[in-house]
Design a protein around this motif. Sequence first.
Motif, mmCIF file in Angstrom:
data_model
loop_
_atom_site.group_PDB
_atom_site.id
_atom_site.type_symbol
_atom_site.label_atom_id
_atom_site.label_comp_id
_atom_site.label_asym_id
_atom_site.label_seq_id
_atom_site.Cartn_x
_atom_site.Cartn_y
_atom_site.Cartn_z
ATOM 1 N N LEU A 71 87.299 40.896 2.009
ATOM 2 C CA LEU A 71 85.968 41.480 1.839
ATOM 3 C C LEU A 71 85.894 42.891 2.409
ATOM 4 O O LEU A 71 85.012 43.672 2.032
ATOM 5 N N ILE A 72 86.798 43.215 3.338
ATOM 6 C CA ILE A 72 86.825 44.554 3.922
ATOM 7 C C ILE A 72 87.543 45.519 2.995
ATOM 8 O O ILE A 72 87.448 46.730 3.134
ATOM 9 N N PHE B 269 79.602 47.237 5.828
ATOM 10 C CA PHE B 269 79.669 48.518 6.524
ATOM 11 C C PHE B 269 81.127 48.888 6.791
ATOM 12 O O PHE B 269 82.005 48.032 6.859
ATOM 13 N N SER B 270 81.374 50.185 6.979
ATOM 14 C CA SER B 270 82.708 50.641 7.355
ATOM 15 C C SER B 270 82.963 50.310 8.822
ATOM 16 O O SER B 270 82.029 49.994 9.577
ATOM 17 N N SER B 271 84.221 50.409 9.256
ATOM 18 C CA SER B 271 84.529 50.132 10.661
ATOM 19 C C SER B 271 83.867 51.167 11.570
ATOM 20 O O SER B 271 83.490 50.848 12.702
ATOM 21 N N GLN B 272 83.684 52.409 11.080
ATOM 22 C CA GLN B 272 82.998 53.422 11.886
ATOM 23 C C GLN B 272 81.524 53.080 12.037
ATOM 24 O O GLN B 272 80.943 53.201 13.124
ATOM 25 N N THR C 229 90.195 53.830 13.609
ATOM 26 C CA THR C 229 90.680 52.914 12.573
ATOM 27 C C THR C 229 90.446 53.489 11.184
ATOM 28 O O THR C 229 91.318 53.416 10.312
ATOM 29 N N ASP C 230 89.257 54.065 10.966
ATOM 30 C CA ASP C 230 88.961 54.662 9.665
ATOM 31 C C ASP C 230 89.808 55.902 9.401
ATOM 32 O O ASP C 230 90.286 56.124 8.284
ATOM 33 N N TYR D 81 83.373 40.442 19.560
ATOM 34 C CA TYR D 81 84.519 40.251 18.680
ATOM 35 C C TYR D 81 84.151 39.784 17.272
ATOM 36 O O TYR D 81 84.940 39.982 16.337
ATOM 37 N N TYR D 82 82.965 39.185 17.092
ATOM 38 C CA TYR D 82 82.646 38.642 15.772
ATOM 39 C C TYR D 82 81.519 39.366 15.051
ATOM 40 O O TYR D 82 81.407 39.239 13.826
ATOM 41 N N THR D 83 80.676 40.133 15.738
ATOM 42 C CA THR D 83 79.712 40.948 14.995
ATOM 43 C C THR D 83 80.403 42.033 14.166
ATOM 44 O O THR D 83 79.907 42.364 13.080
ATOM 45 N N PRO D 84 81.556 42.623 14.607
ATOM 46 C CA PRO D 84 82.245 43.552 13.702
ATOM 47 C C PRO D 84 82.665 42.898 12.382
ATOM 48 O O PRO D 84 82.601 43.525 11.323
ATOM 49 N N LEU D 85 83.086 41.619 12.447
ATOM 50 C CA LEU D 85 83.442 40.903 11.222
ATOM 51 C C LEU D 85 82.208 40.712 10.343
ATOM 52 O O LEU D 85 82.274 40.820 9.117
ATOM 53 N N MET D 86 81.065 40.455 10.972
ATOM 54 C CA MET D 86 79.813 40.301 10.236
ATOM 55 C C MET D 86 79.400 41.622 9.587
ATOM 56 O O MET D 86 79.058 41.674 8.399
#
Length: 506
Positions: free
Chosen positions: A453-454, A303-306, A165-166, A291-296
């Motif tokens: 926010l991302i 933090f970045s998606s990586q 994704t990054d 599914y929701y800790t990545p949003l957190m």
Amino acid sequence: MDPVQNPQGLTTKQAILAMIGISAGLMLSALDQTVIGNALPSIVADLGGFNLYAWIATGYLLMSIVTIPIFGRLGDYYGRKPFIVAACAIFTLASLGCALASNIYVLIIGRALQGLGGGMLIGTAFASIPDLFPDNKERLKWQIFLSTAFSIVNALGAPLGGFLTDAFGWRSIFYLNLPLGCLAVFCAWKYIPWVRHTQSNDVSLDWIGALLIALALSSFQLFVEQFPKDGLSSWVIWLASILMGAIVFLIYRERKIKHPLLPPALFVAGTVRTFFLLSTLAGSVMFSLLYYTPLMFQGALGFSSQQAGILITPMVLSITLGAIINSKVIRHLDNPNWLPRCGFLLLAIACFCLACSTLHTHFYLLLFFMLLSGCGLGFILINLTLFTQNSVTKNHLGIATALLQSLRLVGGMLGTAVTGSFINFLYKQNLEKTLINVDQQQYITELSNPNILIQTSHSASNELPIGLAQQVLLDTLSLGLLASAGICLIALFILWRIPPIPLFKK
């Protein structure tokens, strides 16, 4: 190619190539259970539709839940090869559709078709191993290989999704499936023998039961998404009516027909029904975390998606670690119930610690919390399977195991749907109150989608009160994590009341 009763004359090379086809197909399913998590915030930031965030995950789960028992039964009648080939082809084409999706609705349809292929694979692929390897030692070796490969690919999915994704954008995670899918289709078609154990064409499959299950689950998901928004509107009341009607007719039908899709004997009062409930609760917590800790991590903690992928990895890896530790310890315990009890306790502690995280919580501490959650799940998942298989008669062994897996996905679907509605509603309510209190209500509309926010690196967002919105999102997600911790404690209480399961009696 005509079906056979046994795969006579299958060489070692053919067996290995057949297993490559089966393994590649299962890896498609395993990869897409975790690779999507870290890409979800970027997907909805690009395509919009934050209110449909949960459907990207639950659309896949819903289709898988319904198709696992259906194609498991069809594989018994017609042989598994046609369904494995079809599943791999459907999954590959659906991945292409997801990669090319121009809006959130096309993506959700593509994910649902992926779920159809994934459910067909799970319902047939593992059952193909006894067809290929009648010898028990060989069968056990390949079962372990498949389970290990499934776990490894599950673990790689989260960091891989973050990296892709990054580096290349979220569409690359779906393009990744195309070469693997083509390999799976080729090997499955060419090398898997078409084994059919019965020549009877009198297939007694409960199609109406399957339709009622799909109707009940989909109406329930729509209900939990719409109720917080619309209250007791006419649409919500209709959904509730459809849900109750589907459940009532399903129970009535499954009790009356000769070959029910859901055997009522497995749902009478007793330990098996309790294990089904525990599997549902464990699935709701596990998929909510996935599914929701990545949003957190990305939206609230910055933090970045990586980096978020790295944070998710210990959870998935330590599920395998917990299962390995479990297998070494369980034979030495007089009461094996202690292991899943410890599992739910560890999972509750991990959820509570994540809920107490702040904007300044250290990266490595979050890493430890995620590792703790995975170890807990490792103790839970494998033991629920062992306990269930030990508590049913041989004629219900297969369907009981399949239902346990399906109900874990049901829990995941319901958990992500409820959590998604909860987060979407509370975030907007709390954001509005917070911005009004600091006299910055002009930013309410722009910040109402937390995916802004991302994108804090965008110049347009530098003027926004990002820090306030991050804190609101973190507080909202923390409440969801506290609810997950509460579910774990409820499961622990239920498990505590179950008498010891004698796993190793002669």
